[in-house]
Design a protein around this motif. Structure first.
Motif, PDB file in Angstrom:
ATOM      1  N   GLN A 111       0.780  -1.150  -0.153  1.00  0.00           N
ATOM      2  CA  GLN A 111       0.026  -0.118  -0.131  1.00  0.00           C
ATOM      3  C   GLN A 111       0.832   1.313  -0.257  1.00  0.00           C
ATOM      4  OE1 GLN A 111      -2.586  -0.740   3.206  1.00  0.00           O
ATOM      5  NE2 GLN A 111      -4.065  -2.252   2.055  1.00  0.00           N
ATOM      6  N   LYS A 112       1.970   1.194   0.748  1.00  0.00           N
ATOM      7  CA  LYS A 112       3.015   2.348   0.667  1.00  0.00           C
ATOM      8  C   LYS A 112       3.339   2.640  -0.804  1.00  0.00           C
ATOM      9  CE  LYS A 112       4.683   1.816   5.430  1.00  0.00           C
ATOM     10  NZ  LYS A 112       5.608   1.302   6.218  1.00  0.00           N
ATOM     11  N   HIS A 113       3.340   1.661  -1.625  1.00  0.00           N
ATOM     12  CA  HIS A 113       3.967   1.805  -2.894  1.00  0.00           C
ATOM     13  C   HIS A 113       2.643   2.153  -3.822  1.00  0.00           C
ATOM     14  CE1 HIS A 113       8.128   0.441  -2.949  1.00  0.00           C
ATOM     15  NE2 HIS A 113       7.726   0.015  -1.729  1.00  0.00           N
ATOM     16  N   GLY A 114       1.454   2.216  -3.196  1.00  0.00           N
ATOM     17  CA  GLY A 114       0.191   2.693  -4.020  1.00  0.00           C
ATOM     18  C   GLY A 114      -0.617   1.432  -4.451  1.00  0.00           C
ATOM     19  N   HIS A 115      -0.362   0.254  -4.151  1.00  0.00           N
ATOM     20  CA  HIS A 115      -0.946  -0.797  -4.613  1.00  0.00           C
ATOM     21  C   HIS A 115      -1.903  -1.599  -3.743  1.00  0.00           C
ATOM     22  CE1 HIS A 115       1.174  -1.202  -8.450  1.00  0.00           C
ATOM     23  NE2 HIS A 115       2.352  -0.918  -7.886  1.00  0.00           N
ATOM     24  N   VAL A 116      -3.103  -1.781  -4.339  1.00  0.00           N
ATOM     25  CA  VAL A 116      -4.114  -2.238  -3.386  1.00  0.00           C
ATOM     26  C   VAL A 116      -4.628  -3.823  -3.751  1.00  0.00           C
ATOM     27  CG1 VAL A 116      -6.506  -2.062  -2.323  1.00  0.00           C
ATOM     28  CG2 VAL A 116      -4.886  -0.025  -2.646  1.00  0.00           C
ATOM     29  N   VAL A 117      -4.385  -4.666  -2.902  1.00  0.00           N
ATOM     30  CA  VAL A 117      -5.055  -5.989  -3.381  1.00  0.00           C
ATOM     31  C   VAL A 117      -6.708  -6.012  -3.664  1.00  0.00           C
ATOM     32  CG1 VAL A 117      -5.278  -8.539  -2.731  1.00  0.00           C
ATOM     33  CG2 VAL A 117      -3.325  -7.199  -2.032  1.00  0.00           C
ATOM     34  N   LYS A 118      -6.815  -6.551  -5.003  1.00  0.00           N
ATOM     35  CA  LYS A 118      -8.157  -6.362  -5.334  1.00  0.00           C
ATOM     36  C   LYS A 118      -8.744  -7.722  -4.759  1.00  0.00           C
ATOM     37  CE  LYS A 118      -7.246  -3.558  -9.293  1.00  0.00           C
ATOM     38  NZ  LYS A 118      -7.913  -2.343  -9.058  1.00  0.00           N
ATOM     39  N   ARG A 119      -9.445  -7.642  -3.601  1.00  0.00           N
ATOM     40  CA  ARG A 119     -10.011  -8.746  -3.120  1.00  0.00           C
ATOM     41  C   ARG A 119     -11.516  -9.167  -3.773  1.00  0.00           C
ATOM     42  NH1 ARG A 119      -7.077 -10.941   0.438  1.00  0.00           N
ATOM     43  NH2 ARG A 119      -5.506  -9.765   1.354  1.00  0.00           N
ATOM     44  N   GLY A 120     -11.788 -10.441  -3.674  1.00  0.00           N
ATOM     45  CA  GLY A 120     -13.156 -10.882  -3.901  1.00  0.00           C
ATOM     46  C   GLY A 120     -13.302 -11.003  -5.514  1.00  0.00           C
ATOM     47  N   GLU A 121     -12.209 -11.296  -5.999  1.00  0.00           N
ATOM     48  CA  GLU A 121     -11.915 -11.554  -7.469  1.00  0.00           C
ATOM     49  C   GLU A 121     -11.555 -12.832  -7.895  1.00  0.00           C
ATOM     50  OE1 GLU A 121     -12.366  -7.774 -10.450  1.00  0.00           O
ATOM     51  OE2 GLU A 121     -10.354  -7.793  -9.505  1.00  0.00           O
ATOM     52  N   THR A 122     -11.990 -13.472  -8.469  1.00  0.00           N
ATOM     53  CA  THR A 122     -11.574 -14.866  -8.833  1.00  0.00           C
ATOM     54  C   THR A 122     -11.209 -14.982 -10.337  1.00  0.00           C
ATOM     55  OG1 THR A 122     -12.805 -15.976  -7.328  1.00  0.00           O
ATOM     56  CG2 THR A 122     -12.078 -17.443  -8.980  1.00  0.00           C
ATOM     57  N   LEU A 123      -9.823 -15.456 -10.883  1.00  0.00           N
ATOM     58  CA  LEU A 123      -9.585 -15.975 -12.214  1.00  0.00           C
ATOM     59  C   LEU A 123     -10.324 -16.801 -12.435  1.00  0.00           C
ATOM     60  CD1 LEU A 123      -7.418 -15.331 -14.212  1.00  0.00           C
ATOM     61  CD2 LEU A 123      -6.188 -17.472 -13.349  1.00  0.00           C
TER      62      LEU A 123
END
Ligand SMILES: Cc1cc2nc3c(=O)[nH]c(=O)nc-3n(C[C@H](O)[C@H](O)[C@H](O)COP(=O)(O)OP(=O)(O)OC[C@H]3O[C@@H](n4cnc5c(N)ncnc54)[C@H](O)[C@@H]3O)c2cc1C
Length: 207
Positions: A116-128
């Motif tokens: 997050q400090k690098h500006g990235h957020v995990v996109k949760r609740g998404e399935t490939l």
């Protein structure tokens, strides 16, 4: 196409998060997704090896990991209740000659906040849900928990989706290793027992 990135990381466990942090430091564009809506809540990868701490050091997260963890220099292996082997980690040739005990969810928390400090957020609740491959790119189809879908174009899709990798199955790749037909019990609990708390104890049985 909904979005384009260099790398799509499937899975936000320790492997995917560590890769994400590495790519962030090199300025590579990526997204990281996980089908779970919340981070994991159990210990699983609780024993962290010295080499992993060396890698964490390069990613500037080792200090926080060591502050939150317990470090252990010795271990004991028991077979059918009998102490059979002793493990000595303090003589390992590494700046971190010990096993670091930290619950997997805490390791993930440290890595995710660093991301997050690098500006990235995990996109949760998404399935490939599927991948279409072309010579120089892939199209990954993602399905959210509410049924919405989106497509991401990526140069690389990285399967950081755990031992029963769905990506591996989608690509019909064989599992070339071997699996152990062993039953394990996983419980996170406080034990009141007479054996040393300064050492790791691993019990095997024939059951
Ligand atoms: C009982 C037990 C004890 C263990 N003890 C240790 C230990 O002491 N030390 C150690 O190093 N390891 C231990 N392990 C192994 C450890 O849990 C794994 O090595 C570790 O979890 C691997 O991390 P990972 O990021 O590769 O995968 P995972 O932690 O399994 O993460 C994979 C992620 O991918 C997500 N995912 C899967 N499929 C999809 C999809 N199609 N789309 C989107 N997301 C998806 C999952 O939701 C998950 O969050 C233990 C495991 C168990 C079960």
């Amino acid at each position: 196409m909904d979005e384009q990135v260099d790398v799509l990381i499937v899975g936000a466990g320790p492997t995917g998060l560590t890769l994400g942090l590495t790519l962030a430091r090199y300025g590579v564009s990526f997204q990281i997704i996980d089908r779970k809506t919340t981070p994991s809540d159990n210990s699983r990868a609780i024993g962290i090896q010295p080499r992993t701490i060396e890698v964490f050091s390069r990613l500037d997260v080792a200090q926080e990991v060591l502050e939150r963890a317990r470090t252990i220099e010795r271990g004991n292996l028991y077979f059918s209740g009998q102490l059979t082997a002793k493990l000595e980690f303090s003589k390992l040739v590494t700046p971190y000659p010990f096993v670091t005990l930290l619950r997997q969810n805490e390791t993930e928390d440290i890595l995710e906040r660093a991301l997050q400090k690098h500006g990235h957020v995990v996109k949760r609740g998404e399935t490939l849900s599927s991948i279409t491959q072309y010579p120089s790119r892939t199209i990954a189809h993602l399905t959210a928990t509410d049924g919405r879908t989106r497509a991401v174009e990526a140069k690389y899709v990285v399967a950081a989706d755990g031992a029963n990798s769905s990506v591996r199955r989608m690509l019909a790749l064989p599992f070339s290793g071997k699996s152990f037909k062993e039953a394990w019990v996983l419980a996170d609990l406080k034990a009141d027992w007479p054996i040393s708390r300064e050492e790791v104890h691993i019990f095997f049985s024939d059951l």
